[in-house]
Scaffold this motif. Structure first.
Motif, PDB file in Angstrom:
ATOM      1  N   GLU A 116      -7.884   8.571  -3.534  1.00  0.00           N
ATOM      2  CA  GLU A 116      -7.257   7.243  -2.845  1.00  0.00           C
ATOM      3  C   GLU A 116      -5.917   7.110  -3.700  1.00  0.00           C
ATOM      4  O   GLU A 116      -6.069   7.132  -4.884  1.00  0.00           O
ATOM      5  CB  GLU A 116      -8.249   6.154  -3.042  1.00  0.00           C
ATOM      6  CG  GLU A 116      -7.502   4.973  -2.266  1.00  0.00           C
ATOM      7  CD  GLU A 116      -8.534   4.058  -2.490  1.00  0.00           C
ATOM      8  OE1 GLU A 116      -8.083   2.629  -2.090  1.00  0.00           O
ATOM      9  OE2 GLU A 116      -9.763   3.942  -2.823  1.00  0.00           O
ATOM     10  N   ILE A 117      -4.879   6.628  -3.067  1.00  0.00           N
ATOM     11  CA  ILE A 117      -3.789   6.395  -3.593  1.00  0.00           C
ATOM     12  C   ILE A 117      -3.655   4.865  -4.096  1.00  0.00           C
ATOM     13  O   ILE A 117      -3.827   4.313  -3.213  1.00  0.00           O
ATOM     14  CB  ILE A 117      -2.644   6.794  -2.698  1.00  0.00           C
ATOM     15  CG1 ILE A 117      -2.376   8.168  -2.459  1.00  0.00           C
ATOM     16  CG2 ILE A 117      -1.129   6.328  -3.596  1.00  0.00           C
ATOM     17  CD1 ILE A 117      -1.503   8.539  -1.451  1.00  0.00           C
ATOM     18  N   ILE A 118      -3.459   4.706  -5.210  1.00  0.00           N
ATOM     19  CA  ILE A 118      -3.780   3.381  -6.083  1.00  0.00           C
ATOM     20  C   ILE A 118      -2.719   2.484  -6.119  1.00  0.00           C
ATOM     21  O   ILE A 118      -2.584   1.285  -6.381  1.00  0.00           O
ATOM     22  CB  ILE A 118      -4.716   3.369  -7.003  1.00  0.00           C
ATOM     23  CG1 ILE A 118      -4.267   4.002  -8.300  1.00  0.00           C
ATOM     24  CG2 ILE A 118      -6.141   3.657  -6.515  1.00  0.00           C
ATOM     25  CD1 ILE A 118      -5.036   3.918  -9.289  1.00  0.00           C
ATOM     26  N   SER A 119      -1.313   3.082  -6.030  1.00  0.00           N
ATOM     27  CA  SER A 119      -0.002   2.454  -6.325  1.00  0.00           C
ATOM     28  C   SER A 119       1.122   2.986  -5.452  1.00  0.00           C
ATOM     29  O   SER A 119       0.851   4.467  -5.151  1.00  0.00           O
ATOM     30  CB  SER A 119       0.194   2.403  -7.712  1.00  0.00           C
ATOM     31  OG  SER A 119       0.508   3.620  -8.179  1.00  0.00           O
ATOM     32  N   GLY A 120       2.100   2.497  -5.435  1.00  0.00           N
ATOM     33  CA  GLY A 120       3.228   3.007  -4.768  1.00  0.00           C
ATOM     34  C   GLY A 120       3.074   2.632  -3.138  1.00  0.00           C
ATOM     35  O   GLY A 120       2.280   1.820  -2.766  1.00  0.00           O
ATOM     36  N   ARG A 123      -0.071   3.244  -1.183  1.00  0.00           N
ATOM     37  CA  ARG A 123      -1.314   2.518  -1.706  1.00  0.00           C
ATOM     38  C   ARG A 123      -2.476   2.404  -0.514  1.00  0.00           C
ATOM     39  O   ARG A 123      -2.064   1.722   0.707  1.00  0.00           O
ATOM     40  CB  ARG A 123      -0.863   1.238  -2.353  1.00  0.00           C
ATOM     41  CG  ARG A 123      -2.071   0.717  -2.990  1.00  0.00           C
ATOM     42  CD  ARG A 123      -1.786  -0.458  -3.798  1.00  0.00           C
ATOM     43  NE  ARG A 123      -1.361  -1.576  -2.857  1.00  0.00           N
ATOM     44  CZ  ARG A 123      -0.670  -2.568  -3.064  1.00  0.00           C
ATOM     45  NH1 ARG A 123      -0.159  -2.465  -4.204  1.00  0.00           N
ATOM     46  NH2 ARG A 123      -0.356  -3.506  -2.230  1.00  0.00           N
ATOM     47  N   GLY A 124      -3.660   2.539  -0.916  1.00  0.00           N
ATOM     48  CA  GLY A 124      -4.875   2.286  -0.057  1.00  0.00           C
ATOM     49  C   GLY A 124      -4.979   3.728   0.944  1.00  0.00           C
ATOM     50  O   GLY A 124      -5.871   3.755   1.388  1.00  0.00           O
ATOM     51  N   SER A 158      -1.748   7.200 -10.529  1.00  0.00           N
ATOM     52  CA  SER A 158      -1.634   6.679  -9.308  1.00  0.00           C
ATOM     53  C   SER A 158      -2.629   6.878  -8.227  1.00  0.00           C
ATOM     54  O   SER A 158      -2.714   6.510  -7.118  1.00  0.00           O
ATOM     55  CB  SER A 158      -0.313   6.671  -8.597  1.00  0.00           C
ATOM     56  OG  SER A 158       0.882   6.261  -9.393  1.00  0.00           O
TER      57      SER A 158
END
Length: 168
Positions: A116-120, A123-124, A158
């Motif tokens: 899961e992408i957590i920043s940028g 995200r989400g 990230s």
């Protein structure tokens, strides 16, 4: 001369008893920092010998207090709304060190993993690992939640491994 020996015994005994130890304090989850700040202020105001307070980033509901004895920690948290109590037993410094060292996510990932992408800007979103570049701390991903194929390169901090329902 016997008085000197007794004085030395008392000094060494006092030093041994005053050696700082680590104690865990249970708190309401999400209120760890509040408890730590209140304990710090209370220790200063009431002259309680608390040498350090640690709020472990990966553990919810606990604060670690460095003090010579558990009753000092108990006195420091007495009356604090979000503090539940001191956990019986002494923590080892090695165990606490492990809690504080950041875990390199990039080293645990391998091609094919779902993250899961957590920043940028993404995200989400979920993505699949294509390639890991540990030297640069980067991960090349295929974004799964977009209709067309899209490969992006993001920093290793990230992303986090996705918790798959089937992996339980």
């Amino acid at each position: 001369m016997s008085e000197d020996k007794e004085a030395k015994k008392e000094e060494t005994g006092t030093r041994a008893r005053l050696e700082p130890r680590l104690f865990a304090v249970r708190t309401v989850a999400g209120r760890e920092l509040d408890v730590a700040l209140i304990v710090e202020q209370k220790a200063k105001d009431e002259d309680i010998p608390i040498y350090s307070i640690i709020v472990p980033p990966r553990i919810k509901g606990y604060v670690i207090v460095e003090t010579p004895a558990a009753f000092h920690a108990s006195n420091a948290i007495q009356g604090i709304r979000y503090a539940k109590g001191v956990v019986p037993g002494i923590l080892r410094y090695e165990d606490v060190e492990r809690l504080l060292k950041p875990e390199a996510v990039v080293e645990t990932l391998k091609p094919g993993d779902i993250v899961e992408i957590i920043s940028g800007p993404f995200r989400g979103m979920k993505a699949q690992v294509v390639r890991v570049v540990p030297g640069k701390n980067e991960v090349v991903l295929n974004v799964l939640e977009i209709e067309y194929p899209l490969q992006i390169t993001v920093p290793g901090d990230s992303v986090r491994p996705a918790k798959e329902r089937g992996a339980q």
